[in-house]
Design a protein around this motif. Structure first.
Motif, PDB file in Angstrom:
ATOM      1  N   VAL A  28       0.631   8.299 -14.174  1.00  0.00           N
ATOM      2  CA  VAL A  28      -0.141   7.860 -13.014  1.00  0.00           C
ATOM      3  C   VAL A  28      -0.169   6.337 -13.019  1.00  0.00           C
ATOM      4  CG1 VAL A  28      -2.369   7.921 -11.844  1.00  0.00           C
ATOM      5  CG2 VAL A  28      -1.537   9.952 -13.051  1.00  0.00           C
ATOM      6  N   ILE A  29       0.300   5.742 -11.927  1.00  0.00           N
ATOM      7  CA  ILE A  29       0.363   4.288 -11.785  1.00  0.00           C
ATOM      8  C   ILE A  29      -0.646   3.880 -10.730  1.00  0.00           C
ATOM      9  CG2 ILE A  29       1.842   2.332 -11.191  1.00  0.00           C
ATOM     10  CD1 ILE A  29       4.217   4.305 -11.920  1.00  0.00           C
ATOM     11  N   ASN A  30      -1.579   3.022 -11.114  1.00  0.00           N
ATOM     12  CA  ASN A  30      -2.579   2.487 -10.186  1.00  0.00           C
ATOM     13  C   ASN A  30      -2.236   1.031  -9.921  1.00  0.00           C
ATOM     14  OD1 ASN A  30      -4.849   4.567  -9.879  1.00  0.00           O
ATOM     15  ND2 ASN A  30      -4.454   4.558 -12.068  1.00  0.00           N
ATOM     16  N   SER A  31      -1.945   0.711  -8.677  1.00  0.00           N
ATOM     17  CA  SER A  31      -1.598  -0.656  -8.311  1.00  0.00           C
ATOM     18  C   SER A  31      -2.783  -1.305  -7.612  1.00  0.00           C
ATOM     19  CB  SER A  31      -0.377  -0.641  -7.388  1.00  0.00           C
ATOM     20  OG  SER A  31      -0.043  -1.940  -7.004  1.00  0.00           O
ATOM     21  N   PHE A  32      -3.431  -2.238  -8.328  1.00  0.00           N
ATOM     22  CA  PHE A  32      -4.540  -3.005  -7.793  1.00  0.00           C
ATOM     23  C   PHE A  32      -4.021  -4.395  -7.410  1.00  0.00           C
ATOM     24  CE2 PHE A  32      -6.260  -0.043 -10.925  1.00  0.00           C
ATOM     25  CZ  PHE A  32      -7.280   0.568 -10.218  1.00  0.00           C
ATOM     26  N   ALA A  33      -4.845  -5.203  -6.766  1.00  0.00           N
ATOM     27  CA  ALA A  33      -4.439  -6.566  -6.402  1.00  0.00           C
ATOM     28  C   ALA A  33      -4.210  -7.426  -7.641  1.00  0.00           C
ATOM     29  CB  ALA A  33      -5.500  -7.208  -5.510  1.00  0.00           C
ATOM     30  N   GLU A  34      -5.020  -7.227  -8.691  1.00  0.00           N
ATOM     31  CA  GLU A  34      -4.955  -8.102  -9.858  1.00  0.00           C
ATOM     32  C   GLU A  34      -4.170  -7.545 -11.032  1.00  0.00           C
ATOM     33  OE1 GLU A  34      -8.383  -5.365 -10.222  1.00  0.00           O
ATOM     34  OE2 GLU A  34      -7.719  -6.670  -8.625  1.00  0.00           O
ATOM     35  N   CYS A  35      -3.813  -6.254 -11.019  1.00  0.00           N
ATOM     36  CA  CYS A  35      -3.069  -5.665 -12.129  1.00  0.00           C
ATOM     37  C   CYS A  35      -2.509  -4.300 -11.735  1.00  0.00           C
ATOM     38  CB  CYS A  35      -3.950  -5.511 -13.378  1.00  0.00           C
ATOM     39  SG  CYS A  35      -5.265  -4.290 -13.193  1.00  0.00           S
ATOM     40  N   VAL A  36      -1.679  -3.777 -12.617  1.00  0.00           N
ATOM     41  CA  VAL A  36      -1.132  -2.428 -12.457  1.00  0.00           C
ATOM     42  C   VAL A  36      -1.406  -1.684 -13.760  1.00  0.00           C
ATOM     43  CG1 VAL A  36       0.982  -1.062 -12.192  1.00  0.00           C
ATOM     44  CG2 VAL A  36       0.658  -3.131 -10.845  1.00  0.00           C
TER      45      VAL A  36
END
Length: 85
Positions: A28-36
């Motif tokens: 599961v890959i969570n892509s946020f504005a500040e990190c992944v």
């Protein structure tokens, strides 16, 4: 196979292994504005293992997938100059 879902503060991509047995657990890959973040269940410990990448690390990983063996450093392209070095 993979899925893509858009949440309030991130995009969630789930990679499902469809290769040959034994199959690996979903990633599961969570892509946020500040990190992944990358998460995967470790069946031996029955715990989720998590890795956090900065945007720069993610950029380097994407570039590394298409490069031969070696040591590399990202340098943004600057304005070209004319004349002698």
């Amino acid at each position: 196979m993979f899925t893509i879902e858009h949440e309030f503060d991130s995009t969630v991509i789930t990679l499902v292994d469809e290769g040959e047995l034994p199959l690996q657990e979903d990633v599961v890959i969570n892509s946020f504005a500040e990190c992944v973040t990358l998460e995967q269940l470790d069946p031996r410990s029955d715990r989720i293992q998590k890795i956090t990448l900065s945007p720069e690390q993610l950029r380097d990983l994407a570039a590394a997938l298409d490069l031969p063996e070696g040591v590399y450093q990202y340098r943004p392209a600057g304005p070209e100059t004319q004349g002698s070095p």
